[in-house]
Structure formats: structure tokens, C-alpha cells
Enzyme design. Sequence first.
Site, PDB file in Angstrom:
ATOM      1  N   ASP A  14      97.179  33.112  64.609  1.00 16.38           N
ATOM      2  CA  ASP A  14      96.756  32.594  63.307  1.00 16.38           C
ATOM      3  C   ASP A  14      95.298  32.157  63.409  1.00 16.38           C
ATOM      4  OD1 ASP A  14      96.795  31.732  60.715  1.00 16.38           O
ATOM      5  OD2 ASP A  14      98.030  29.956  61.066  1.00 16.38           O
ATOM      6  N   ASP A 108      94.642  37.111  58.046  1.00 12.64           N
ATOM      7  CA  ASP A 108      94.292  36.171  59.114  1.00 12.64           C
ATOM      8  C   ASP A 108      95.444  35.806  60.049  1.00 12.64           C
ATOM      9  OD1 ASP A 108      95.633  34.760  57.148  1.00 12.64           O
ATOM     10  OD2 ASP A 108      94.435  32.943  57.406  1.00 12.64           O
ATOM     11  N   GLU A 109      96.576  36.486  59.966  1.00  9.80           N
ATOM     12  CA  GLU A 109      97.653  36.177  60.904  1.00  9.80           C
ATOM     13  C   GLU A 109      98.546  37.390  61.119  1.00  9.80           C
ATOM     14  OE1 GLU A 109     100.782  33.459  59.658  1.00  9.80           O
ATOM     15  OE2 GLU A 109     100.100  33.600  57.577  1.00  9.80           O
TER      16      GLU A 109
END
Length: 367
Positions: A14, A108-109
Site C-alpha cells: 500500500d 496505489d495498492e
Amino acid sequence: MSSDLPIRKIIHVDMDAFYASVAQMDNPDLKGKPIAVGGGGTRGVISAASYEARKFGVKSAMSGQLAKKLCPELIFVKSDFGRYKEISNKIRAIFFDYTDLVEPLSLDEAYLDVTQNKKGNPSASLIAEEIRNRIYNEVGLTASAGISINKFVAKVASDYNKPNGQKTVNPEEVLGFLEALDIRKFYGIGKVTAEKMYQKGIFTGKDLKSKTIEYLEQHFGKSGAYYYHIVRGVHNSQVKPNRIRKSLAAERTFSKNLSSEIFMLEKLEHIAEEVSKRLGKNSVAGKTVTLKIKYSDFTLQTRSKTLAYFFADKSVILETAKDLLYQEKLNNSVRLLGISLSNLNTEQNTKKTEEKKSVSVQLKFKF
């Protein structure tokens, strides 16, 4: 933990305050300062906040005006999704150096299954550390990671040592880790559900574990079984590289609140057209239309209707959305409208082909 449960080596990576961190990286003058992505103007809503801003209570989905009151020094910057996607692609390229089993959740993860990996490294913890170091050295951003036996525990763990840290929960540590955890930290338990659990004396994983599946289903519906299993470390969903899209949506925030359904019809037409274009671009259709209404007091309401057939045509989407709009009276003036189409035809084969294989791994697992 039962030895017949599938135990994998899962990493959840993350990025730390991704949108805000990209802005600070691209503009060194913003480093160390409280910034918010989006939220500018009188009607703006924040999409991300730097850690410097979070110290003041600024967070995503908050109005820019409220954020400015909490943090008078707050700096607003515009979103740049082209740039975010560019950076995200670089990060994913690093992931694929280690495994092809990468399941992105957003820009983003992502989850990575490194049970068997391209480096032949038996330690998922060392792989996570190496990935984080490469992201920092090659991209210039920090990331946090959670490492454990399944996706649920890994995701919870990735938040444990944020920012720029990682947490490994070994197989023998899973039950103790979950029992000690505040139920607000459980992925899948939102603010409203957490408050309901608090009212019933459920504050930690241990409290949750003390409840029977019948009790949890009685008080929390279908989610009760999910809560029953996750607190016992049971979550068998595998990392799926080709993640199936479950919905497509578009929404608009208005410069002035709308007080009558008549004023909303033109807005709905534009939104329905955008949803239809996105469906065409992705070659999918759906059966369920959901109308999202955010009122001027920021309360949110959704109304849904499922048709008997798949559709992607703008006219069907619009007419269904209109029916939902007139379904009941509005509670207040409206600041945002959104339309989403779900129950997509991409899901038809998903249930049939749901993975039934379990990874056979001994409990003595080097993490």
C-alpha cells in the site's frame, strides 16, 4: 489454526498517501507541508491528504472548506490521474519481477502471492522489504506492506506500521494478532458497523470471536458469516491477477445545490451518457442501476433497480435512473448525483470458475 487451511505467502503493498506523495515528489517545495489533493473552491471534496495534513484531522471525502478550518495552512493541489497511472505502472512492473500473481486493488495498492516466486526466495518478509526499497530507489516514493497467510490478514497488517513500514503476521501469530485488534481495524468493518458492534459490547477481535455465527448473522445479516470466519483467520480468496470488474459508474458534484428533481434530469442525462460510454469502452453490460444521491448536509442515499436483462444503452440507464429519482421524495437539496451499473456480464463465469484448489503448504512456513 487448523492445519488443513490453505496457507499462502501473501503481501499487501500500500503506497503511503499516494496522490499527495506524488505531488510532493514532483514539487519539492511541497515536501513537509500539509497538502490536500482536490478540495479547492467552495464545493470541492478532498480525494487525498498528506500525512502532515492528516495530523490536523484532514482526510479524504472531507469538504475543502472544513479541511481549511482544521488546517489553515493547508495547500490545495489539483489531481493528475495521468501522472498517478504513470507512477502506478512503474510500481506494478516491480511487482511482476517477483510474481505474476498480482491483484491490483487501485492505482496505489495490490496483493502479491509470493508462495512460489520468480526469485526463489522463501521469505515473503524479505521480498516485501526488497520491493519497498526498490519502489523508493526507482520511483522515489515510500510504501508500506503487510505479510501473512491470506489477503485479509495481509491487508490489515499493511496498515500496522504506516507510513514506510511493514508488518509480518506468521501463521502461529494470526489468531493472537486478530484477537488483540480493535474491530475498527478489521478490513470490511466500516464506521457504522463498528459503532453497532460497540453497542453490543464487541470492541476487539477477541470479543468478536466470542460470538456464534448465528448471533452475528442475526445482528449483521449476510456479513455475519464473513466476520465469524475472518476473526478466526479464515479467508480463502486467492490472489486474482485478472480481477473481474463488478461495476462501472460516473458522478457529478454541482457548483450549486439542486432543490428539484426537474433540475436534475439534464444532469442525469450527461451522467448516463458517460456511464454508457464507459460500458462500451470496456465491452460490458449490466442489469442493476444504482442512483447515488449526496445531499447538501453530506448524507448519502442510494436507490437501486435490477432489470431482467443485460443492457448498456444510455436510454435504458437514464430511464431507470429517472424512475429511481422519482421513487421517493428528496430529503434535502442535492450536491452530487451518480449512476452506477452493476451485476455485469463479466461476473457470469466468475462464480463457476471460482478457485477450488488449496495450496498445500506445511504449517512450518518461513515468512
